[in-house]
Design an enzyme around this catalytic site. Structure first.
Site, mmCIF file in Angstrom:
data_model
loop_
_atom_site.group_PDB
_atom_site.id
_atom_site.type_symbol
_atom_site.label_atom_id
_atom_site.label_comp_id
_atom_site.label_asym_id
_atom_site.label_seq_id
_atom_site.Cartn_x
_atom_site.Cartn_y
_atom_site.Cartn_z
ATOM 1 N N LYS A 184 4.210 -9.431 -29.293
ATOM 2 C CA LYS A 184 3.662 -8.117 -29.642
ATOM 3 C C LYS A 184 4.790 -7.108 -29.885
ATOM 4 O O LYS A 184 4.741 -6.322 -30.825
ATOM 5 C CB LYS A 184 2.726 -7.626 -28.522
ATOM 6 C CG LYS A 184 1.424 -8.416 -28.471
ATOM 7 C CD LYS A 184 0.623 -8.160 -27.205
ATOM 8 C CE LYS A 184 -0.525 -9.168 -27.117
ATOM 9 N NZ LYS A 184 -1.301 -9.073 -25.878
ATOM 10 N N GLN A 215 -1.182 -6.368 -20.229
ATOM 11 C CA GLN A 215 -1.232 -7.790 -20.550
ATOM 12 C C GLN A 215 -2.039 -8.543 -19.495
ATOM 13 O O GLN A 215 -1.764 -8.442 -18.307
ATOM 14 C CB GLN A 215 0.198 -8.360 -20.657
ATOM 15 C CG GLN A 215 0.244 -9.817 -21.065
ATOM 16 C CD GLN A 215 -0.357 -10.054 -22.463
ATOM 17 O OE1 GLN A 215 -0.085 -9.309 -23.399
ATOM 18 N NE2 GLN A 215 -1.175 -11.083 -22.584
ATOM 19 N N ASP A 217 -6.731 -2.529 -27.204
ATOM 20 C CA ASP A 217 -7.220 -3.907 -27.065
ATOM 21 C C ASP A 217 -8.738 -3.957 -27.273
ATOM 22 O O ASP A 217 -9.302 -5.040 -27.453
ATOM 23 C CB ASP A 217 -6.891 -4.458 -25.665
ATOM 24 C CG ASP A 217 -5.669 -5.363 -25.678
ATOM 25 O OD1 ASP A 217 -5.318 -5.875 -26.765
ATOM 26 O OD2 ASP A 217 -5.070 -5.560 -24.607
#
Ligand code: NAP
Length: 296
Positions: A53, A97, A120
């Site tokens: 990422k 994460q 997200d």
């Protein structure tokens, strides 16, 4: 043989478009979108995802603020950090994460992120928006799958999409996305899971079959209709002594025999994976525009 739906190539094209968009944003508005990434512990998978990422952000011109902590980082400190990042106008998106270590309540953490910075798309507010077809942040994997289909000229409207897997990050949000009465959607959607009886009877009805089970060989050629489009989301590590790493990645679908029946198929690796990260980048840019009042 089936046409290969390359996520690597499409992601590269989309990232080139983003580079131009970001250069314009900087030149005209002096805006460089920023993503805060929180990584707790040193799970090799998570470390590698975060690296991917970071690299993708750097490539297109998104700033990353990485917050890395030991595995015993207290939940209360994490919640304070998220609150601070929510209030930090210099941060447009926040990503924790997953998975987080066991002593941290994942739900509490995801709920703490400001839905306007939830790039997200996992906050219930954004899932709710997705369900009712309101604008919000769509999770990267389902959004990436939709783009992989649409940008390869595969029609969704009126098609029967069968999804194997009902997780909150892939199967369910993909079903919500594709069932909307909207452009690039309007499909008839069926969800399968471990409680589904005679799954092959259902998957054989699919015009588009999406497999996100997380198990190799979940779908064999006899479960696929001749000419169907197959999207393989699964990522499974298989021991392989010929590789330096000692393993290789395979999907959930028996690639070779299914390719002989399908009209198009996404590979693993190089299919959905690169698209997921690309749609995360898309959400960060969208968040920055929204927060700075710049038209999308
Ligand atoms: P998950 O949370 O474990 O969910 C798996 C789903 O598949 C569950 O709903 C499960 O049913 C169902 N399932 C498992 N085995 C099945 C079987 N034999 N028949 C029918 N249904 C079955 O997994 P996930 O997070 O959605 O991820 C799925 C896979 O996609 C994993 O390999 C993951 O690594 C990969 N993935 C890839 C990306 C990417 O960007 N490429 C992103 C996300 C995930 P139950 O609900 O009944 O248990």
């Amino acid at each position: 043989m089936a046409r290969i739906l390359s996520g690597t190539e499409l992601a590269q094209r989309m990232r080139e478009e983003m580079k131009t968009e970001l250069a314009d944003l900087k030149r005209m508005h002096n805006v460089v979108p920023a993503l805060a990434v929180i990584l707790i512990g040193d799970d090799p998978g998570s470390v590698s995802y975060v690296k991917g990422k970071e690299k993708a952000c750097a490539e297109v011109g998104i700033a990353v603020r990485k917050h890395k902590f030991d595995a015993d980082y207290p939940e209360k400190d994490l919640l304070v950090l998220i609150r601070d990042l929510n209030n930090d106008a210099g941060v447009n998106g926040i990503l924790v994460q997953l998975p987080v270590p066991d002593h941290i309540n994942e739900e509490k953490v995801l709920y703490a992120i400001d839905p306007e910075k939830d790039v997200d798309g996992f906050h219930p507010m954004n899932i709710g928006r997705l369900m009712i077809g309101a604008p919000g942040y769509v999770p990267g994997t389902p959004h990436g799958i939709q783009q992989l289909l649409v940008r390869n000229g595969i029609e969704l409207s009126g098609q029967h999409v069968v999804i194997v897997g009902r997780s909150n990050i892939v199967g369910k949000p993909l079903a919500l996305l594709l069932v909307q009465k909207k452009k690039d959607a309007n499909a008839t959607v069926t969800l399968c899971h471990t409680g589904t009886k005679n799954m092959g009877e259902i998957t054989r009805l699919a015009d588009i079959l999406v497999v996100a089970a997380g198990r190799p060989h979940t779908v064999s050629a006899d479960m696929v209709k001749q000419g169907a489009v197959v999207i393989d989301v699964g990522v499974n590590r298989i021991e392989d002594a010929t590789k330096k790493s000692g393993f290789r990645l395979i999907g959930d679908v028996d690639f070779e025999p299914v390719s002989a029946r399908a009209s198009a198929i996404s590979p693993v690796p190089g299919g959905v994976g690169p698209m997921t990260i690309t749609m995360l980048l898309h959400n960060v840019i969208k968040a920055a525009r929204k927060q700075r009042g710049i038209a999308q």
